[in-house]
Design a protein around this motif. Structure first.
Motif, mmCIF file in Angstrom:
data_model
loop_
_atom_site.group_PDB
_atom_site.id
_atom_site.type_symbol
_atom_site.label_atom_id
_atom_site.label_comp_id
_atom_site.label_asym_id
_atom_site.label_seq_id
_atom_site.Cartn_x
_atom_site.Cartn_y
_atom_site.Cartn_z
ATOM 1 N N ALA A 41 -67.053 -31.209 28.486
ATOM 2 C CA ALA A 41 -65.646 -31.027 28.465
ATOM 3 C C ALA A 41 -65.149 -32.127 27.602
ATOM 4 O O ALA A 41 -64.137 -31.736 26.678
ATOM 5 C CB ALA A 41 -65.268 -31.239 29.809
ATOM 6 N N GLY A 62 -63.006 -36.410 37.656
ATOM 7 C CA GLY A 62 -63.825 -37.430 37.254
ATOM 8 C C GLY A 62 -63.484 -37.792 35.575
ATOM 9 O O GLY A 62 -63.355 -38.942 35.474
ATOM 10 N N PHE A 81 -63.153 -30.394 40.653
ATOM 11 C CA PHE A 81 -63.924 -28.964 40.485
ATOM 12 C C PHE A 81 -65.399 -28.989 41.072
ATOM 13 O O PHE A 81 -65.650 -27.916 41.748
ATOM 14 C CB PHE A 81 -64.129 -28.558 38.965
ATOM 15 C CG PHE A 81 -64.295 -27.403 38.775
ATOM 16 C CD1 PHE A 81 -63.386 -26.084 38.916
ATOM 17 C CD2 PHE A 81 -65.620 -27.008 37.887
ATOM 18 C CE1 PHE A 81 -64.005 -24.917 38.816
ATOM 19 C CE2 PHE A 81 -65.948 -25.644 37.705
ATOM 20 C CZ PHE A 81 -65.100 -24.574 38.013
ATOM 21 N N TYR A 82 -66.096 -30.012 40.862
ATOM 22 C CA TYR A 82 -67.427 -29.872 41.599
ATOM 23 C C TYR A 82 -67.466 -31.082 42.500
ATOM 24 O O TYR A 82 -68.044 -32.219 42.215
ATOM 25 C CB TYR A 82 -68.597 -30.493 40.184
ATOM 26 C CG TYR A 82 -68.669 -29.386 39.227
ATOM 27 C CD1 TYR A 82 -69.232 -28.096 39.027
ATOM 28 C CD2 TYR A 82 -67.903 -29.834 37.937
ATOM 29 C CE1 TYR A 82 -69.232 -27.300 38.218
ATOM 30 C CE2 TYR A 82 -67.989 -28.784 36.919
ATOM 31 C CZ TYR A 82 -68.520 -27.543 37.141
ATOM 32 O OH TYR A 82 -68.495 -26.829 35.898
ATOM 33 N N ARG A 102 -69.130 -38.298 44.840
ATOM 34 C CA ARG A 102 -68.127 -38.405 43.921
ATOM 35 C C ARG A 102 -66.736 -38.751 44.471
ATOM 36 O O ARG A 102 -66.320 -39.750 43.837
ATOM 37 C CB ARG A 102 -68.112 -37.193 43.102
ATOM 38 C CG ARG A 102 -69.254 -36.897 42.456
ATOM 39 C CD ARG A 102 -69.063 -35.859 41.274
ATOM 40 N NE ARG A 102 -68.076 -35.979 40.330
ATOM 41 C CZ ARG A 102 -67.212 -35.030 39.753
ATOM 42 N NH1 ARG A 102 -67.281 -33.810 40.216
ATOM 43 N NH2 ARG A 102 -66.497 -35.276 39.083
ATOM 44 N N ASP A 110 -53.912 -30.947 28.124
ATOM 45 C CA ASP A 110 -55.163 -30.187 27.698
ATOM 46 C C ASP A 110 -55.173 -30.176 26.254
ATOM 47 O O ASP A 110 -54.165 -29.665 25.541
ATOM 48 C CB ASP A 110 -55.249 -28.857 28.509
ATOM 49 C CG ASP A 110 -56.462 -28.197 28.098
ATOM 50 O OD1 ASP A 110 -57.245 -28.376 27.012
ATOM 51 O OD2 ASP A 110 -56.818 -27.458 28.879
ATOM 52 N N ASN A 149 -54.134 -36.015 23.766
ATOM 53 C CA ASN A 149 -55.249 -36.674 24.489
ATOM 54 C C ASN A 149 -54.598 -37.319 25.768
ATOM 55 O O ASN A 149 -53.760 -38.159 25.557
ATOM 56 C CB ASN A 149 -56.089 -37.956 23.816
ATOM 57 C CG ASN A 149 -57.351 -38.189 24.156
ATOM 58 O OD1 ASN A 149 -57.520 -38.341 25.240
ATOM 59 N ND2 ASN A 149 -58.405 -38.059 23.281
ATOM 60 N N ILE A 150 -55.353 -37.193 26.734
ATOM 61 C CA ILE A 150 -54.859 -38.044 28.040
ATOM 62 C C ILE A 150 -54.569 -39.405 27.757
ATOM 63 O O ILE A 150 -53.690 -40.031 28.491
ATOM 64 C CB ILE A 150 -55.899 -37.666 29.140
ATOM 65 C CG1 ILE A 150 -55.313 -38.227 30.709
ATOM 66 C CG2 ILE A 150 -57.280 -38.135 28.935
ATOM 67 C CD1 ILE A 150 -56.149 -37.957 31.610
HETATM 68 O O1 PTJ Z 1 -64.570 -33.881 37.689
HETATM 69 P P1 PTJ Z 1 -64.416 -32.348 38.068
HETATM 70 O O2 PTJ Z 1 -65.441 -32.023 39.067
HETATM 71 O O3 PTJ Z 1 -63.306 -32.012 38.646
HETATM 72 O O4 PTJ Z 1 -64.835 -31.722 36.705
HETATM 73 C C1 PTJ Z 1 -63.982 -31.999 35.489
HETATM 74 C C2 PTJ Z 1 -64.263 -31.098 34.408
HETATM 75 C C3 PTJ Z 1 -63.443 -31.408 33.234
HETATM 76 C C4 PTJ Z 1 -65.901 -31.304 34.024
HETATM 77 C C5 PTJ Z 1 -63.806 -29.720 34.609
HETATM 78 O O5 PTJ Z 1 -62.677 -29.481 35.244
HETATM 79 C C6 PTJ Z 1 -64.307 -28.766 33.493
HETATM 80 O O6 PTJ Z 1 -65.292 -28.064 33.514
HETATM 81 O O7 PTJ Z 1 -62.998 -28.457 32.477
HETATM 82 P P2 PTJ Z 1 -63.120 -27.610 31.434
HETATM 83 O O8 PTJ Z 1 -63.225 -26.044 31.890
HETATM 84 O O9 PTJ Z 1 -64.022 -28.181 30.553
HETATM 85 O O10 PTJ Z 1 -61.875 -28.019 30.797
HETATM 86 C C7 PTJ Z 1 -61.416 -29.175 30.259
HETATM 87 C C8 PTJ Z 1 -60.372 -29.257 29.338
HETATM 88 O O11 PTJ Z 1 -59.819 -30.242 28.881
HETATM 89 C C9 PTJ Z 1 -60.823 -28.480 27.838
HETATM 90 O O12 PTJ Z 1 -60.018 -27.442 27.520
HETATM 91 C C10 PTJ Z 1 -60.846 -29.562 27.024
HETATM 92 O O13 PTJ Z 1 -60.522 -29.307 25.557
HETATM 93 C C11 PTJ Z 1 -59.873 -30.583 27.623
HETATM 94 N N1 PTJ Z 1 -59.958 -31.991 27.302
HETATM 95 C C12 PTJ Z 1 -61.230 -32.427 27.243
HETATM 96 N N2 PTJ Z 1 -60.879 -34.097 26.979
HETATM 97 C C13 PTJ Z 1 -59.801 -34.167 26.998
HETATM 98 C C14 PTJ Z 1 -59.021 -32.811 27.066
HETATM 99 N N3 PTJ Z 1 -57.635 -32.939 27.166
HETATM 100 C C15 PTJ Z 1 -57.031 -33.991 27.133
HETATM 101 N N4 PTJ Z 1 -57.559 -35.124 27.081
HETATM 102 C C16 PTJ Z 1 -58.700 -35.280 26.987
HETATM 103 N N5 PTJ Z 1 -59.305 -36.599 26.788
#
Ligand code: PTJ
Length: 245
Positions: free
Chosen positions: A34, A76, A102-103, A108, A180, A198-199
């Motif tokens: 991610a 996380g 999500f997980y 955690r 996002d 970016n966050i």
């Molecule tokens: O901690 P958990 O269990 O809730 O899991 C967290 C993740 C992020 C792993 C889970 O929610 C996940 O799988 O998310 P996705 O579907 O990969 O979506 C994350 C989104 O955040 C993607 O569209 C990325 O482009 C975006 N992203 C990643 N890093 C940043 C971001 N957006 C803003 N700032 C960032 N630094």
């Protein structure tokens, strides 16, 4: 130790935070994937906050200030990258913070709870001993929510989320704000306010905006929210992605 002179210093610093968090055991297994996807989008917007993102942030902060029970949902990744900044924003807009994974695993949740508490935020929700309800009566982790937090919230800021949870929250009638970097994600598309940034840049900027908007009349905040078109703003966000030099 990363030298400050390195051309990718900021980006490497964030990777370091992610690696540290991973070692501390509170990241999801796919957290790095991610993060990498986020990095790629950030690269394409020049790693700078764009004008449409700023506009969305003003609207988001106005919506948070107008809400009766605003909640910042943290996972996380968000915690690894911006724990202190999230706490500051929550205090500034008087929002609750809720762990919403999500997980989700007990381990955690325990580590993340302690992190927020150690960083000075004692009333963190979504913990192991919190009163949990299920949105839309869906008995799975994605729909679990703290009774006094997300379950009864009117506005929820969900930075860096997956589409499934955003969809469930949206269907429950909540006002959804997301941060996002991917303007094409399901989360960005279904949110009421999507901040393509970016966050690590967005959250501190939103705290600054909050200090400004708190001095304004309520009618100004209402106008900001009412005049905003998320679909249009997302289109403008997408135009900021540059595939040529
Ligand atoms: O901690 P958990 O269990 O809730 O899991 C967290 C993740 C992020 C792993 C889970 O929610 C996940 O799988 O998310 P996705 O579907 O990969 O979506 C994350 C989104 O955040 C993607 O569209 C990325 O482009 C975006 N992203 C990643 N890093 C940043 C971001 N957006 C803003 N700032 C960032 N630094």
């Amino acid at each position: 130790m990363i030298p400050k002179s390195h051309p990718r210093y900021e980006s490497l610093l964030l990777r370091d935070k992610m690696v540290k968090a991973s070692k501390e055991g509170y990241l999801a297994d796919s957290a790095m994937i991610a993060h990498g996807r986020g990095e790629a989008f950030d690269y394409l917007i020049g790693e700078k906050t764009t004008y449409p993102a700023k506009r969305a942030m003003y609207v988001a902060v106005a919506a948070l200030l107008l809400s009766n029970n605003p909640v910042i949902s943290v996972n996380g990744n968000a915690t690894a990258l911006a724990c202190d900044e999230i706490i500051e924003l929550a205090k500034s807009v008087d929002a609750k913070i809720e762990i919403n994974l999500f997980y989700r695993t007990d381990d955690r949740v325990k580590i993340i709870t302690k992190l927020y508490e150690d960083h000075g935020f004692k009333d963190i929700l979504g913990t192991l001993d919190d009163d949990i309800e299920y949105l839309n009566d869906i008995k799975n982790n994605r729909a679990s929510a703290s009774k006094t937090g997300i379950y009864s919230a009117d506005t929820i800021l969900i930075p860096l989320e997956d589409g499934d949870r955003a969809e469930i929250l949206k269907k429950s009638g909540k006002n959804i704000i997301t941060i996002d970097l991917n303007p094409l994600s399901r989360t960005s598309k279904m949110s009421d306010v999507s901040i393509m940034d970016n966050i690590v840049r967005a959250i501190p900027f939103m705290t600054k905006i909050a200090e400004d908007l708190k001095t304004q009349e309520k009618s100004v905040l209402i106008e900001l929210v009412n005049d905003f078109d998320n679909e249009e703003n997302l289109k403008e966000s997408l135009e900021q992605i540059k595939l040529k030099e």
